[in-house]
Structure formats: C-alpha cells, structure tokens
Motif scaffolding. Structure first.
Motif, PDB file in Angstrom:
ATOM      1  N   SER A   1      14.327   9.282 -33.525  1.00 60.84           N
ATOM      2  CA  SER A   1      13.793   7.966 -33.828  1.00 60.84           C
ATOM      3  C   SER A   1      14.501   7.358 -35.030  1.00 60.84           C
ATOM      4  O   SER A   1      14.550   6.148 -35.183  1.00 60.84           O
ATOM      5  N   GLU A   2      15.022   8.227 -35.936  1.00 58.86           N
ATOM      6  CA  GLU A   2      15.768   7.765 -37.088  1.00 58.86           C
ATOM      7  C   GLU A   2      17.147   8.417 -37.059  1.00 58.86           C
ATOM      8  O   GLU A   2      17.362   9.457 -37.671  1.00 58.86           O
ATOM      9  N   PRO A   3      18.075   7.825 -36.335  1.00 60.93           N
ATOM     10  CA  PRO A   3      19.392   8.460 -36.190  1.00 60.93           C
ATOM     11  C   PRO A   3      20.120   8.574 -37.524  1.00 60.93           C
ATOM     12  O   PRO A   3      20.051   7.684 -38.363  1.00 60.93           O
ATOM     13  N   SER A   4      20.818   9.685 -37.707  1.00 57.17           N
ATOM     14  CA  SER A   4      21.613   9.916 -38.904  1.00 57.17           C
ATOM     15  C   SER A   4      23.017   9.358 -38.694  1.00 57.17           C
ATOM     16  O   SER A   4      23.491   9.199 -37.568  1.00 57.17           O
ATOM     17  N   LEU A   5      23.690   9.092 -39.798  1.00 58.55           N
ATOM     18  CA  LEU A   5      25.073   8.631 -39.717  1.00 58.55           C
ATOM     19  C   LEU A   5      25.982   9.818 -39.383  1.00 58.55           C
ATOM     20  O   LEU A   5      25.835  10.900 -39.962  1.00 58.55           O
ATOM     21  N   PRO A   6      26.918   9.647 -38.473  1.00 53.92           N
ATOM     22  CA  PRO A   6      27.867  10.728 -38.188  1.00 53.92           C
ATOM     23  C   PRO A   6      28.795  10.943 -39.374  1.00 53.92           C
ATOM     24  O   PRO A   6      29.144   9.982 -40.072  1.00 53.92           O
ATOM     25  N   PRO A   7      29.207  12.165 -39.651  1.00 55.87           N
ATOM     26  CA  PRO A   7      30.096  12.418 -40.788  1.00 55.87           C
ATOM     27  C   PRO A   7      31.525  11.943 -40.503  1.00 55.87           C
ATOM     28  O   PRO A   7      32.011  12.077 -39.387  1.00 55.87           O
ATOM     29  N   PRO A   8      32.206  11.416 -41.519  1.00 55.61           N
ATOM     30  CA  PRO A   8      33.606  11.013 -41.344  1.00 55.61           C
ATOM     31  C   PRO A   8      34.518  12.228 -41.457  1.00 55.61           C
ATOM     32  O   PRO A   8      35.357  12.331 -42.341  1.00 55.61           O
ATOM     33  N   ILE A   9      34.335  13.164 -40.544  1.00 55.19           N
ATOM     34  CA  ILE A   9      35.136  14.387 -40.573  1.00 55.19           C
ATOM     35  C   ILE A   9      36.120  14.325 -39.427  1.00 55.19           C
ATOM     36  O   ILE A   9      35.763  14.028 -38.322  1.00 55.19           O
ATOM     37  N   ALA A  10      37.397  14.563 -39.726  1.00 57.01           N
ATOM     38  CA  ALA A  10      38.441  14.342 -38.731  1.00 57.01           C
ATOM     39  C   ALA A  10      38.470  15.421 -37.674  1.00 57.01           C
ATOM     40  O   ALA A  10      38.286  16.573 -37.976  1.00 57.01           O
ATOM     41  N   PRO A  11      38.690  15.064 -36.417  1.00 55.08           N
ATOM     42  CA  PRO A  11      38.806  16.084 -35.388  1.00 55.08           C
ATOM     43  C   PRO A  11      40.073  16.897 -35.530  1.00 55.08           C
ATOM     44  O   PRO A  11      40.179  17.991 -35.021  1.00 55.08           O
TER      45      PRO A  11
END
Length: 379
Positions: free
Chosen positions: A22-32
């Motif tokens: 219900s409260e989505p978190s921000l995805p981390p800016p971690i490179a693939p």
C-alpha cells in the motif's frame, strides 16, 4: 587497509523485483552491472621479454593503516593475456577474485632502498602458484614527476583503464627472475635520448587509479528502503554472502540526488553518484570514484569520474559515456547499452585507441525485495 575498491555502477533499477504494498518503497539506484575501481599509492611495472611466459609484471603497494603493507603483484600471461594476481593478505585475494581474476595468497617481501629517487633499487620476492620462486629487481631510472603521469595501455580482456598522477621510468639493471630464467628490461627506445637520457621498459608511479570493466553480477536483497526521496534517506541491501551495502542520500535539489554508496565488501571506499528520480525511474548522470578517505565533493581532481549523456536509465537504451581522471583529463569514451537477450550491459569503447571497437560485457546485479515474514504478512 588497501584502497582497492569494488564499485557497483547501478545505471538503473530495471531488474529490481519489488513486492506490491500500500506504501511502495523507492527502488535503490543500484546498477545491474559493476566495474572494479582501485586506488593505489604506489605502482611498479616492467615489460618482460620472450625469456619468460609473461609479458608484464606489476606490483601495487598500499602502506595502509596496519603493521604490514598490502602487496598485489600481477603477472600477465603471454599466450592468453590473462592477469594472475598474487597478494600477501587474504582480503586482497578476495577482492581480486570478486573482479573475476585468478588470485593466490602468498608470502611476499619487498626490500626498499634507504633513499628513494633516481638509481634507487627495490627487490620483490615471492613464490608463485606453481612453486617457482619469483624475484624482481626494479631500478628507478629518473626522478619521479608529473611529466611521467597520465594514462597508458593496460589490460584488454577485460578492458582496464589506468591513470597515474606522477611517474618515473625504470633504469638499467631492472630484471625479473622466475625459477632459473631471467628477463632483463630492454631500452625504451621511443622515449630515450642517448647519451643524455636512457630509459628502460618499466616505471614506478604514485597515486594510480584503475578501473577494470569486469566482475560477476551480485545478488542483492533489499532490507529497507525509503518511502520518499529526502536528504538522509538510506537504502540498506544485503548480498548472498551476508554482507551489506548502504546507499545514502547526501544532497537533494528537486529530483536530483547525490548518493554515497558504502559496501561492506570493501569498507572505506568513496563512490558518489549523481542521479535523477523521474517518472518512477532512476537516471544516472555521473559516478565519481575516489581513494578511500577522499572527499569527492571537495577534491574533484582525484579519482575517476564516469559521465553519461543522456543519463543511463532502466530502458537499457544507448547512452554515451566519458571517463575522466585527474584534472579532467579524458581517458576513455564510448557507448553503454543493455542486452535484450541476457541480463548484462555492454561498454563499447570509442577510445582510447588500443580499446577502440572493444565491447566489455559486464554481468548484471539483481536486486529483490526482502520476503515478508509470517508476522509481517498477517498485519
């Protein structure tokens, strides 16, 4: 502790697998994808003749804060081009292996001269993985200066970029002995001006930055993540081996964030990322790699910087990249792009000349959401 650092360039979060909430978190800016960055206070190198099955020997030295300096010696095989590492500390062996290199732990001794400078002689000794004794006598052939600094050809498979702040050439008497065979350094005819100046094929350098475009993709699990973007926000990740990584928002101007990456695999290294959060996705515009303890925001003339135009994004669309070192000296450029068939990223080099047309394929890292516990799920 060594200032070697393994850095994870996260150009996007396309492979992040986040659970719905219900409260989505921000995805981390971690490179693939990832590259390996290292800073060494001191480097020795010598080209080897046909007497031995190697083309080059290198030694990287970091006095560190401990009682024993960190040594990382590299022998490059003549037939395959493979770089084989020998280190005197297990942590350095582990770092080398994480970059995909063949690496061995061995006892190493470096005898240093009483006084550094022209004509100073160094002696390195260790035993290789085949049980052969290796001894390398390095003679310094000139005074060290910024005139000898800059970029020079390094590894090709995988591509290696190297930048030296100051350097001096090798002198007469530099030689490598493995077992019973000896290779003496040849005269460096391209830069020698006899009888006034005679250089030999080798160098000693200070403050060396190295970027290796290769590493195995790491599996990360998100332990915690912010709900919104703000100064001081943190993402905490955990790798399969139990070690963690923290991404900290250091500064914020609108949707443009300055993020510092701290990885337990390599404590003390400095990686600063400039990224834009736009339309639910990250766009990475710049990554700055600096020596452990260095403040990239205060001294942009140290370390390496990779810039992307347009910003590298989750779509995997082509983005131009430029690598600069020292006082904004460009040492490489090209295009980085994704691969629709496999979870990997391609770094396609336009320059330097010796890497032109070479594409380095780097395996992607994967970030997944931490599974909910039974207690959490019932709430």
């Amino acid at each position: 502790m060594s200032k070697a650092v393994t850095t994870f360039l996260l150009l996007c979060s396309a492979v992040s697998l986040f659970a719905q909430s219900s409260e989505p978190s921000l995805p981390p800016p971690i490179a693939p994808e990832q590259i390996v960055y290292r800073h060494w206070p001191e480097q020795f190198v010598q080209w080897i003749g046909p007497e031995l099955p190697y083309t080059m020997i290198e030694l990287y030295v970091d006095p560190g804060a401990g009682t024993t300096p960190v040594y990382d010696a590299v022998l490059t095989e003549r037939t395959t081009g493979k770089r084989i590492h020998y280190a005197n500390q297990q942590q350095m062996v582990d770092i080398d292996k994480r970059s995909g290199a063949e690496a061995y732990l061995t006892t190493m001794q470096l005898d240093r001269p009483a006084n550094a400078g022209k004509d100073a002689t160094y002696l390195l000794r260790f035993v290789d993985h085949a049980g052969e004794p290796v001894s390398w006598q390095f003679v310094q052939g000139s005074d060290i200066s910024e005139r000898g600094g800059g970029s020079s050809p390094a590894g090709i498979d995988p591509p290696v970029l190297m930048y030296r702040e100051r350097s001096a050439v090798a002198g007469e008497g530099a030689a490598v002995k493995i077992g019973t065979k000896v290779s003496v350094a040849d005269v460096w005819t391209e830069i020698s001006q006899p009888p006034y100046f005679v250089a030999y094929h080798g160098a000693v350098s200070e403050n060396v930055d190295i970027a290796v475009f290769a590493a195995a993709g790491r599996q990360w699990t998100t332990v915690s993540a912010p709900k919104s973007l703000s100064v001081g926000a943190d993402w905490k990740l955990k790798a399969q081996d139990g070690l963690g990584c923290t991404l900290h928002v250091q500064a914020l101007a609108g949707d443009r964030a300055t993020i510092v990456d701290s990885d337990d695999h390599l404590p003390g290294r400095t990686i600063t990322m400039e990224a834009v959060w736009n339309s639910g996705a990250w766009s990475i515009e710049k990554l700055h790699y600096a020596a452990a303890g260095a403040d990239a925001s205060q001294d942009a003339n140290q370390g390496l910087t990779i810039s992307f135009v347009p910003g590298a994004s989750a779509t995997g669309a082509p983005s131009k990249f430029e690598v600069t070192a020292g006082k904004k000296t460009r040492i490489a450029s090209g295009v980085v792009h994704g691969d629709e068939a496999q979870p990997r990223v391609g770094w396609e080099f336009k320059d330097p000349q010796w890497l032109r047309g070479k594409t380095a394929w780097v395996d992607s890292a994967v970030v997944s959401q931490k599974p909910a516990t039974a207690e959490t799920a019932s709430k």
